[in-house]
Scaffold this motif. Structure first.
Motif, short mmCIF file in Angstrom:
data_model
loop_
_atom_site.label_atom_id
_atom_site.label_comp_id
_atom_site.label_asym_id
_atom_site.label_seq_id
_atom_site.Cartn_x
_atom_site.Cartn_y
_atom_site.Cartn_z
N PRO A 105 5.47 86.94 -28.94
CA PRO A 105 6.00 87.65 -30.11
C PRO A 105 7.45 88.11 -29.95
N VAL A 106 7.83 88.57 -28.75
CA VAL A 106 9.20 89.09 -28.56
C VAL A 106 10.21 87.97 -28.69
N LEU A 107 9.98 86.88 -27.99
CA LEU A 107 10.92 85.76 -28.04
C LEU A 107 11.01 85.15 -29.43
N TRP A 108 9.84 85.07 -30.12
CA TRP A 108 9.87 84.50 -31.47
C TRP A 108 10.68 85.39 -32.40
N ASP A 109 10.58 86.69 -32.23
CA ASP A 109 11.38 87.61 -33.06
C ASP A 109 12.87 87.44 -32.80
N ASN A 110 13.24 87.12 -31.56
CA ASN A 110 14.65 87.00 -31.19
C ASN A 110 15.22 85.61 -31.41
N LEU A 111 14.39 84.66 -31.81
CA LEU A 111 14.88 83.31 -32.06
C LEU A 111 15.75 83.33 -33.32
N PRO A 112 16.91 82.68 -33.31
CA PRO A 112 17.78 82.68 -34.50
C PRO A 112 17.01 82.22 -35.74
N LEU A 113 17.33 82.86 -36.85
CA LEU A 113 16.60 82.55 -38.09
C LEU A 113 16.78 81.10 -38.51
N PHE A 114 17.98 80.52 -38.30
CA PHE A 114 18.20 79.14 -38.74
C PHE A 114 17.33 78.18 -37.93
N VAL A 115 17.07 78.54 -36.64
CA VAL A 115 16.19 77.69 -35.83
C VAL A 115 14.75 77.78 -36.34
N ARG A 116 14.33 78.98 -36.65
CA ARG A 116 12.98 79.15 -37.19
C ARG A 116 12.85 78.42 -38.53
N ALA A 117 13.90 78.48 -39.33
CA ALA A 117 13.87 77.78 -40.62
C ALA A 117 13.74 76.28 -40.44
N ARG A 118 14.46 75.74 -39.42
CA ARG A 118 14.36 74.30 -39.13
C ARG A 118 12.94 73.94 -38.70
N ILE A 119 12.31 74.81 -37.94
CA ILE A 119 10.93 74.56 -37.49
C ILE A 119 9.98 74.57 -38.69
N TYR A 120 10.13 75.53 -39.58
CA TYR A 120 9.29 75.58 -40.78
C TYR A 120 9.45 74.29 -41.59
N GLN A 121 10.71 73.91 -41.79
CA GLN A 121 11.00 72.73 -42.60
C GLN A 121 10.42 71.48 -41.97
N TRP A 122 10.60 71.34 -40.67
CA TRP A 122 10.08 70.16 -39.96
C TRP A 122 8.55 70.08 -40.10
N ALA A 123 7.88 71.19 -39.94
CA ALA A 123 6.42 71.21 -40.04
C ALA A 123 5.96 70.81 -41.43
N ARG A 124 6.64 71.32 -42.47
CA ARG A 124 6.25 70.97 -43.84
C ARG A 124 6.48 69.50 -44.11
N GLN A 125 7.55 68.93 -43.57
CA GLN A 125 7.83 67.51 -43.77
C GLN A 125 6.80 66.62 -43.07
N GLN A 126 6.36 67.05 -41.89
CA GLN A 126 5.42 66.25 -41.10
C GLN A 126 3.98 66.36 -41.58
N LEU A 127 3.68 67.46 -42.27
CA LEU A 127 2.28 67.74 -42.60
C LEU A 127 1.56 66.61 -43.35
N PRO A 128 2.10 66.06 -44.46
CA PRO A 128 1.33 65.05 -45.21
C PRO A 128 0.94 63.84 -44.37
N SER A 129 1.90 63.29 -43.59
CA SER A 129 1.59 62.09 -42.80
C SER A 129 0.58 62.42 -41.69
N ARG A 130 0.71 63.58 -41.07
CA ARG A 130 -0.22 63.97 -40.01
C ARG A 130 -1.63 64.17 -40.57
N ILE A 131 -1.70 64.81 -41.73
CA ILE A 131 -3.01 65.06 -42.34
C ILE A 131 -3.65 63.74 -42.77
N GLU A 132 -2.84 62.83 -43.31
CA GLU A 132 -3.38 61.53 -43.73
C GLU A 132 -3.99 60.77 -42.54
N GLU A 133 -3.28 60.76 -41.42
CA GLU A 133 -3.81 60.10 -40.23
C GLU A 133 -5.05 60.82 -39.70
N LEU A 134 -5.02 62.14 -39.77
CA LEU A 134 -6.15 62.93 -39.30
C LEU A 134 -7.39 62.66 -40.14
#
Length: 404
Positions: A105-134
């Motif tokens: 929790p501490v490190l995640w809070d201190n991670l730059p917001l733009f990096v967290r935003a990139r992670i959110y975006q990447w996960a949303r982009q990957q979700l449909p193809s991953r779910i389809e294969e799953l």
């Protein structure tokens, strides 16, 4: 012996026939739960044998004509993918936050917001193809991941009245017909008993006759439901076992209730996760979720910076558990379950309608076959009691006439 006494024999016999058939029907359905002490007691034949009937039905339908995989294909896997994506995407940021706060929790809070935003975006982009294969992967192995008989056993223990409702909804007219015919058969047998009683006016004659009438009318009741297997013509009538004659209607009702309450998308998903093959299900989830971390340089580096190389494994584990919980949330949607239920019902109903009469009978008859003798003996005992009461009543009425 008075004329009234003779006339009373077929009347009482008709009443015995009606009552014992009514009693046999009631004992088939009730009580839903066992009532008694130890082995002494009773539970309705149908709820007590519900698991056995359900297992036979699955053997005769899904395991004969297809499997869960074929049912799954009719559920339209792409529709399942859309459901998962639609449910998970709005909460993707929340899920990632929950996982990361659980791991570091501490490190995640201190991670730059733009990096967290990139992670959110990447996960949303990957979700449909991953779910389809799953979803495709699960569909290929569904028969091995879900023990359908175990699922049915568990659910029928929770819904012991389900089989009652199937019989009662599908055959209410037939069951009432069985009861009414009991009166007709009892009356005919009583008319045959009356002259025999005139010839042998012994104290045991009416109780014995009552026992035979009660026993015989219950025997007729059970056989009216299941025999003959195929339609036969008797003079002007075409006759067939009452439930066999309603195979199509019973199949539709059975399939609808099973699809609505037993083999739902939610319960199949739960059986995959918590059943005997739950570990394999989780391994498949992990296999498809891992690339969401490994395939993204940004996400992988961010995760490793946040939690370290050792914690990276913990992160994957936490993601897997979160995916399991998200799966439960997705497939517990009542609207989605209600929407998919007719598809499952259609498959089951079509397969049951395709059964031969002897195969269809084998779904229902074994439960009764093991209890038939008990039901007939109980009917006989009530008939004997009625005969004894009638003998005592007739004797009391005859005393003044006979000079006693």
């Amino acid at each position: 012996m008075s004329e009234f006494a003779l006339l009373s024999v077929p009347v009482v016999a008709a009443l015995v026939g009606w009552l014992t058939n009514w009693l046999a029907i009631q004992m088939s359905f009730y009580p839903v739960q066992f009532i008694g002490i130890g082995v002494v007691g009773w539970q309705g034949v149908i709820p007590r044998k519900a698991e056995k009937m359900a297992h036979i039905c699955i053997d005769r339908t899904l395991q004969r004509f297809g499997d869960l995989n074929s049912v799954y294909q009719k559920l339209e896997p792409q529709r399942i993918v859309q459901q998962v994506v639609a449910q998970v995407t709005p909460r993707m940021d929340e899920y990632i936050d929950e996982v990361m706060y659980e791991v570091q929790p501490v490190l995640w809070d201190n991670l730059p917001l733009f990096v967290r935003a990139r992670i959110y975006q990447w996960a949303r982009q990957q979700l449909p193809s991953r779910i389809e294969e799953l979803v495709e992967d699960f569909g290929d192995d569904l028969d091995e991941l879900v023990d359908l008989k175990a699922l049915l056993s568990r659910e029928l223990r929770n819904h012991p009245d389900l089989m009652n409702r199937i019989f009662q909804q599908a055959g209410s007219v037939e069951l009432q017909s069985v009861i009414n015919r009991g009166a007709l058969i009892g009356g005919i047998l009583g008319a045959m008993l009356a002259p025999l009683w005139v010839m042998y006016p012994e104290p045991w004659a009416l109780p014995l006759g009552g026992f035979l009438i009660g026993f015989a009318t219950n025997w007729f009741a059970i056989n009216l439901i299941f025999s003959p297997l195929k339609p036969r013509r008797l003079l002007f009538w075409k006759i067939q076992g009452l439930f066999l004659r309603r195979q199509d209607e019973i199949s539709d009702i059975w399939a609808r209730l099973v699809a609505d309450e037993l083999i739902t998308v939610e319960k199949v998903a739960d059986a995959m996760i918590n059943g005997n093959q739950g570990a394999r299900t989780r391994a498949i989830l992990q296999k498809h979720l891992r690339p969401m971390l490994d395939d993204s340089v940004v996400m992988k580096l961010a995760a490793q910076v946040s939690v370290g190389m050792t914690g990276y494994t913990d992160l994957k584990r936490a993601m897997n558990e979160k995916a399991v919980n998200a799966t439960r949330d997705v497939f517990s949607d009542p609207t989605f379950n209600k929407e998919r239920a007719p598809v499952v019902a259609g498959v089951l109903s079509g397969q049951m309608k395709a059964l031969r009469p002897d195969e269809f009978q084998d779904i229902l008859r074994p439960a009764f076959r093991e209890e038939e003798l008990q039901l007939m003996v109980v009917g006989g005992v009530f008939g004997a009691l009625a005969g004894l009461v009638q003998f005592v009543a007739v004797s009391q009425l005859s005393m003044p006439v006979l000079g006693f």
